[in-house]
Design a protein around this motif. Structure first.
Motif, PDB file in Angstrom:
ATOM      1  N   CYS A  54      -3.860   4.602   2.799  1.00 32.57           N
ATOM      2  CA  CYS A  54      -3.969   4.361   4.484  1.00 32.57           C
ATOM      3  C   CYS A  54      -5.015   3.321   4.502  1.00 32.57           C
ATOM      4  O   CYS A  54      -5.142   2.448   5.212  1.00 32.57           O
ATOM      5  N   VAL A  55      -6.390   3.675   3.703  1.00 30.78           N
ATOM      6  CA  VAL A  55      -7.484   2.762   3.711  1.00 30.78           C
ATOM      7  C   VAL A  55      -7.058   1.523   3.240  1.00 30.78           C
ATOM      8  O   VAL A  55      -7.661   0.630   3.938  1.00 30.78           O
ATOM      9  N   ASP A  56      -6.242   1.353   2.100  1.00 25.21           N
ATOM     10  CA  ASP A  56      -6.022  -0.053   1.545  1.00 25.21           C
ATOM     11  C   ASP A  56      -5.247  -0.932   2.808  1.00 25.21           C
ATOM     12  O   ASP A  56      -5.325  -2.101   3.017  1.00 25.21           O
ATOM     13  N   LEU A  57      -4.260  -0.150   3.403  1.00 23.87           N
ATOM     14  CA  LEU A  57      -3.483  -0.803   4.413  1.00 23.87           C
ATOM     15  C   LEU A  57      -4.225  -1.236   5.820  1.00 23.87           C
ATOM     16  O   LEU A  57      -4.079  -2.367   6.155  1.00 23.87           O
ATOM     17  N   LEU A  89      -3.545  -5.231  -2.294  1.00 29.14           N
ATOM     18  CA  LEU A  89      -2.652  -4.999  -1.174  1.00 29.14           C
ATOM     19  C   LEU A  89      -1.495  -5.622  -0.758  1.00 29.14           C
ATOM     20  O   LEU A  89      -0.555  -5.519  -0.114  1.00 29.14           O
ATOM     21  N   LEU A  90      -1.661  -6.993  -1.196  1.00 24.83           N
ATOM     22  CA  LEU A  90      -0.529  -7.975  -0.899  1.00 24.83           C
ATOM     23  C   LEU A  90       0.520  -7.386  -1.782  1.00 24.83           C
ATOM     24  O   LEU A  90       1.784  -7.403  -1.519  1.00 24.83           O
ATOM     25  N   ALA A  91       0.274  -6.936  -3.060  1.00 20.36           N
ATOM     26  CA  ALA A  91       1.311  -6.512  -3.993  1.00 20.36           C
ATOM     27  C   ALA A  91       1.715  -4.904  -3.648  1.00 20.36           C
ATOM     28  O   ALA A  91       2.863  -4.744  -3.429  1.00 20.36           O
ATOM     29  N   SER A  92       0.721  -4.167  -2.836  1.00 23.15           N
ATOM     30  CA  SER A  92       1.159  -2.945  -2.551  1.00 23.15           C
ATOM     31  C   SER A  92       2.363  -2.849  -1.205  1.00 23.15           C
ATOM     32  O   SER A  92       2.731  -1.634  -0.911  1.00 23.15           O
ATOM     33  N   ALA A  93       2.243  -3.835  -0.555  1.00 23.15           N
ATOM     34  CA  ALA A  93       3.100  -4.203   0.599  1.00 23.15           C
ATOM     35  C   ALA A  93       4.495  -4.142   0.329  1.00 23.15           C
ATOM     36  O   ALA A  93       5.455  -4.129   1.158  1.00 23.15           O
ATOM     37  N   ILE A  94       4.788  -4.269  -1.112  1.00 22.69           N
ATOM     38  CA  ILE A  94       6.048  -4.687  -1.632  1.00 22.69           C
ATOM     39  C   ILE A  94       6.808  -3.430  -2.313  1.00 22.69           C
ATOM     40  O   ILE A  94       5.929  -2.797  -3.171  1.00 22.69           O
ATOM     41  N   PRO A  95       7.851  -3.024  -1.882  1.00 19.57           N
ATOM     42  CA  PRO A  95       8.552  -1.813  -2.622  1.00 19.57           C
ATOM     43  C   PRO A  95       8.237  -1.838  -4.182  1.00 19.57           C
ATOM     44  O   PRO A  95       8.531  -2.732  -4.533  1.00 19.57           O
ATOM     45  N   GLY A  96       8.116  -0.518  -4.483  1.00 16.57           N
ATOM     46  CA  GLY A  96       7.819  -0.529  -6.013  1.00 16.57           C
ATOM     47  C   GLY A  96       6.803  -0.894  -7.055  1.00 16.57           C
ATOM     48  O   GLY A  96       6.718  -0.956  -7.932  1.00 16.57           O
ATOM     49  N   LEU A  97       5.918  -1.675  -6.217  1.00 23.11           N
ATOM     50  CA  LEU A  97       4.634  -2.212  -6.910  1.00 23.11           C
ATOM     51  C   LEU A  97       3.634  -1.331  -6.885  1.00 23.11           C
ATOM     52  O   LEU A  97       3.525  -0.530  -6.167  1.00 23.11           O
TER      53      LEU A  97
END
Length: 329
Positions: free
Chosen positions: A283-286, A11-19
């Motif tokens: 949403c769960v991931d966030l 999720l550190l990755a998913s918070a960045i655009p395009g990852l």
């Protein structure tokens, strides 16, 4: 790799655009790559758009980013909110979006006693909560129900939905993401399954085909029955649906609760996708990724109800994908 450690890394990755984001049940985590280094397989993943700005204007913007103009008569599936609670998505907040799609707000009567279990009282609630001031409203089961087949259903092979559903050509599912007493969390998948089911259909799903067992059904069977119902709705509106989740007022309780617990974690934002499974998974991931210590109660609510299983079941049924690309706007 432990699940919580996986979530932290992915999720550190998913918070960045395009990852590319993984799923909370994955066994391992591939290294995330910038968008320009994505593999062909990754580019095929459903996109989940995400903005931290929770405003009516951003609600319209995130819908437009989906790139799908909903055709014909558009149903906007909302939650009317049990009187006493105030966490449901407010009519003034959604007004611009509903006007932009020229939508009709749709709901169904409840299966439990309260002020929304009859058409007459439910319409009064819709008026009291301000929904009738912004758009036409329609209780889908006001004149009965109709059956939608689920030939591949895990628990149920038919979904009983409000008869008025046949009046519509497409649907926008606008959901408040939060906890839920029975499902663990409520988002697009719950709003599309339980939410569109008739009063009788709600009991049928809760009991996994046995309405008389709606309060004591085996948990995984209930979650699978919701996923079954979801499959019937996406089949009814093939490529004519869009989904938005508002991550605001993140209580552990649903908007069907007249006395919901106060939120313990801060608002996160608005997410949208053409894939309801990817949307709820994001949403769960966030929630897991949040640095807010108040997330503990919501996580406990989800884990104690094995909430992830609706995502697993819905993916297996072909409703959507638990893997996705998160794009911030």
């Amino acid at each position: 790799m432990e699940r919580r450690e996986f979530l932290k890394n992915s999720l550190l990755a998913s918070a960045i655009p395009g990852l590319v984001a993984g799923t909370m049940a994955a066994e391992g985590c591939a290294e995330s790559k910038p968008q320009n280094a994505e593999t062909p397989e990754e580019t095929k993943l459903p996109v989940v758009f995400f903005t931290r700005k929770i405003t009516p204007e951003n609600l319209v913007e995130i819908y437009e980013r989906l790139g799908r103009k909903l055709p014909g008569k558009v149903a906007v599936k909302i939650h009317s909110g049990e009187p006493g609670g105030n966490h449901f998505v407010q009519p003034e907040f959604m007004k611009l979006l509903v006007e932009s799609v020229q939508g009709t707000l749709v709901e169904c009567n409840t299966a439990y006693p309260g002020r929304r279990d009859t058409t007459e009282e439910h319409l009064q609630v819709l008026e009291e909560h301000g929904f009738t001031k912004i758009a036409p409203v329609d209780l889908l089961d006001a004149e009965g129900e109709m059956e939608l087949p689920i030939p591949t259903g895990k628990q149920i092979q038919v979904n009983y939905v409000g008869d008025h559903l046949k009046r519509y050509d497409s649907m926008l599912v606008l959901s408040h993401f939060k906890g839920h007493l029975m499902g663990g969390f409520g988002g697009a998948l719950k709003n599309m399954s339980i939410g569109i089911a008739s009063s009788h259909g709600k009991a049928y799903i809760h009991g996994a085909g046995f309405p008389e067992q709606m309060w004591d059904c085996e948990q995984d069977k209930f979650l699978e029955a919701m996923a079954d119902a979801d499959r019937s709705i996406v089949d009814f509106f093939p490529n004519k649906m869009a989904f938005i989740n508002v991550m605001k007022d993140l209580s552990v309780d649903c908007d069907c609760d007249s006395s919901p617990h106060a939120p313990e974690m801060a608002d996160i934002g608005i997410l949208a996708s053409l894939d309801p499974v990817a949307l709820d998974q994001a949403c769960v991931d966030l929630v897991y990724q949040s640095s807010d210590k108040g997330k503990a109660s919501l996580i406990e609510r989800m884990e104690s109800r094995h909430a992830v299983h609706i995502l697993e079941a819905a993916e297996e049924l072909g409703v959507g994908s638990r893997k996705y690309r998160l794009e911030m706007i």
